[in-house]
Structures are given as structure tokens and as C-alpha cells.
Design a protein around this motif. Structure first.
Motif, PDB file in Angstrom:
ATOM      1  N   GLU A   1       3.301   4.569  13.109  1.00 49.90           N
ATOM      2  CA  GLU A   1       4.355   4.373  12.096  1.00 49.90           C
ATOM      3  C   GLU A   1       4.556   5.641  11.270  1.00 49.90           C
TER       4      GLU A   1
ATOM      5  N   PRO B   1       6.161  -3.865  12.321  1.00 47.75           N
ATOM      6  CA  PRO B   1       4.960  -3.618  13.125  1.00 47.75           C
ATOM      7  C   PRO B   1       4.904  -4.411  14.431  1.00 47.75           C
TER       8      PRO B   1
ATOM      9  N   HIS C   1      -0.367   1.634  12.398  1.00 48.62           N
ATOM     10  CA  HIS C   1      -0.054   2.451  11.218  1.00 48.62           C
ATOM     11  C   HIS C   1       0.039   3.932  11.585  1.00 48.62           C
TER      12      HIS C   1
ATOM     13  N   SER D   1       0.792  -1.228   0.000  1.00 49.89           N
ATOM     14  CA  SER D   1       0.000   0.000   0.000  1.00 49.89           C
ATOM     15  C   SER D   1       0.829   1.286   0.000  1.00 49.89           C
ATOM     16  N   GLY D   2       1.916   1.269   0.749  1.00 51.05           N
ATOM     17  CA  GLY D   2       2.797   2.435   0.734  1.00 51.05           C
ATOM     18  C   GLY D   2       2.299   3.614   1.558  1.00 51.05           C
ATOM     19  N   SER D   3       1.547   3.343   2.626  1.00 50.43           N
ATOM     20  CA  SER D   3       1.112   4.474   3.458  1.00 50.43           C
ATOM     21  C   SER D   3       2.299   5.095   4.187  1.00 50.43           C
ATOM     22  N   ASN D   4       3.292   4.298   4.540  1.00 50.19           N
ATOM     23  CA  ASN D   4       4.503   4.875   5.138  1.00 50.19           C
ATOM     24  C   ASN D   4       5.276   5.686   4.110  1.00 50.19           C
TER      25      ASN D   4
HETATM   26  C1  GAR Z   1       3.628  -1.578   7.881  1.00 50.86           C
HETATM   27  O1  GAR Z   1       2.773  -1.815   8.965  1.00 50.86           O
HETATM   28  C2  GAR Z   1       5.022  -2.079   8.182  1.00 50.86           C
HETATM   29  O2  GAR Z   1       5.361  -1.968   9.539  1.00 50.86           O
HETATM   30  C3  GAR Z   1       4.929  -3.509   7.768  1.00 50.86           C
HETATM   31  O3  GAR Z   1       4.136  -3.507   6.617  1.00 50.86           O
HETATM   32  C4  GAR Z   1       3.222  -2.410   6.669  1.00 50.86           C
HETATM   33  C5  GAR Z   1       3.330  -1.642   5.371  1.00 50.86           C
HETATM   34  O4  GAR Z   1       2.312  -0.684   5.286  1.00 50.86           O
HETATM   35  N1  GAR Z   1       6.230  -4.055   7.508  1.00 50.86           N
HETATM   36  C6  GAR Z   1       6.529  -5.344   7.644  1.00 50.86           C
HETATM   37  O5  GAR Z   1       5.736  -6.179   7.990  1.00 50.86           O
HETATM   38  C7  GAR Z   1       7.967  -5.691   7.317  1.00 50.86           C
HETATM   39  N2  GAR Z   1       8.206  -7.097   7.454  1.00 50.86           N
HETATM   40  P1  GAR Z   1       2.367   0.425   4.137  1.00 50.86           P
HETATM   41  O6  GAR Z   1       2.642  -0.299   2.826  1.00 50.86           O
HETATM   42  O7  GAR Z   1       1.015   1.054   4.160  1.00 50.86           O
HETATM   43  O8  GAR Z   1       3.470   1.390   4.483  1.00 50.86           O
END
Ligand code: GAR
Length: 208
Positions: free
Chosen positions: A172, A108, A169, A11-14
């Protein structure tokens, strides 16, 4: 600004949190790389006018060959900082060594608890009162590098995997830009397996 490449799988919200604050925190996101063509984060990058690249793991017959192409792509973008943001592949020791001290990951959970997958579900099933997220330097050990920032999230008795994930999230998106800013300001170092901020060692676990 610190030239930064963000690597994603979903998704790439981070990534979005970093895009939104890039200028303020002193990074320039010069590229976004995904191992999945359908990662929504690629659209976020394109919308922000950031170069994207697809390195599809299914087109490689070994982790070594995938990582070699990933490294070529990163280096082609002239990255100083590499940010893994929801990137769901295990990296080879050779790859992690190449970017040691300048590659960050977000996980996470409150590491060293719940390395690996399904962290929210596992924390709920274990009856934990606290959960959260960790930013750490990437080293050879999976989810094992030196912690930089941990953000706690209290677990409610009414939480499901989804409600808990949503709150994780939320934190994060606050802590990743902060860690990137520290790096960009030259305040963050990895030395002998330990993270330092302004020359002082950061706690290995259990701080907020
Ligand atoms: C986040 O919650 C991150 O901590 C986790 O994936 C999600 C990505 O969200 N990362 C892991 O599990 C790494 N093994 P995003 O695509 O919305 O940023």
C-alpha cells in the motif's frame, strides 16, 4: 503541486507514506481530516506541520449532515485531490458525486474481491493464494469505483491475519504515492466509470 486533503480514521501509515514523498510526487498535503479524535494519523500530520481538522461523526444525526460538514472542511482547505487513507465511514452519493474524478481510496484487497471489512481474515479463510491492495476512484458504489492500481501479495500457509496485513501495508505504501503522482501529473482520468492513464483505459481487475 496539487493541493491534496487526506482523510483518515486511524493509524495513518498510508498518510505517512504520502507525507514522506509529497514533494517528489508533486502533491502538497494542505490538510488532514479525521472522524476520530484518537486517530494516530493526526499526530503524524501535526508533526509534519500540516493543518488538521476533526469532524466527529458522533456529533451528527445523519450521514448527510456529517458529509456536508466534511465537504465544507475539504473545500475550506481548497483541495484539488481528496485521498481517503484508512477512512472507515460510508459516504453518501451526494458527497461522492461532488468529488467524482478527484477522490481516491485504498482498499486492502484485490477488488472486486472482498469489499467491506475484515478483508485479510476473509481471504485467509477462503484459502486464497493471492491477496493485496487496490487504489480506485471513489464512486457511489462502496469499494466499487474504477481501479487504478492493484498490488498483489502472495499468501503463505503460515500467515496470520497480522502477518498478511503487514505485507499488504507494505505494498500500500508503494502504490498510493504512485497513484497520487499520476493524478498530480494530470495523467489520470475517470470517464464513464472507467479509469484512464495517459488516455489509455486501465484494466478493471487482475493486473499488477
Ligand atoms: C489500510 O490497510 C487501508 O487499505 C484500509 O485501512 C488501512 C489503514 O491503514 N482501508 C480500508 O479498510 C477502507 N475501508 P493506515 O491508517 O495505517 O493507513
Amino acid at each position: 503541486a496539487t493541493r491534496t486533503v487526506v482523510i483518515i480514521s486511524g493509524s495513518g501509515s498510508n498518510l505517512q507514506a504520502l507525507i514522506d514523498r509529497a514533494e517528489e510526487i508533486g502533491i502538497e498535503i494542505c490538510g488532514v481530516i479525521s472522524n476520530r479524535e484518537d486517530a494516530y494519523g493526526l499526530q503524524r500530520a501535526q508533526r509534519a506541520g500540516i493543518a488538521t481538522a476533526l469532524v466527529d461523526h458522533r456529533q451528527f444525526d445523519s450521514r448527510e449532515s456529517f458529509d456536508a460538514t466534511l465537504a465544507e472542511t475539504i473545500d475550506g482547505m481548497q483541495a484539488e485531490l481528496v485521498i481517503l487513507a484508512g477512512f472507515m465511514r460510508i459516504l453518501t452519493p451526494e458527497f461522492t458525486r461532488r468529488y467524482e474524478g478527484r477522490m481516491l481510496n485504498i482498499h486492502p484487497s484485490l477488488l472486486p474481491k472482498y469489499r467491506g471489512l475484515h478483508t485479510h481474515k476473509r481471504a485467509l479463510e477462503a484459502g486464497e493464494q493471492w491477496h493485496g491492495a487496490t487504489i480506485h476512484f471513489v464512486t457511489e458504489e462502496l469499494d466499487g469505483g474504477a481501479n487504478i492500481i492493484q498490488a498483489p501479495v502472495a499468501i503463505n500457509s503460515s500467515d496470520s491475519e497480522e502477518t498478511l496485513a503487514a505485507r499488504v501495508h507494505g505494498v500500500e505504501h508503494r502504490i498510493y504515492p504512485l497513484a497520487a503522482q499520476w493524478f498530480a501529473e494530470g495523467r489520470l482520468r475517470l470517464q464513464e466509470g472507467r479509469a484512464y492513464l495517459d488516455g489509455a483505459p486501465l484494466p478493471t481487475e487482475g493486473y499488477q
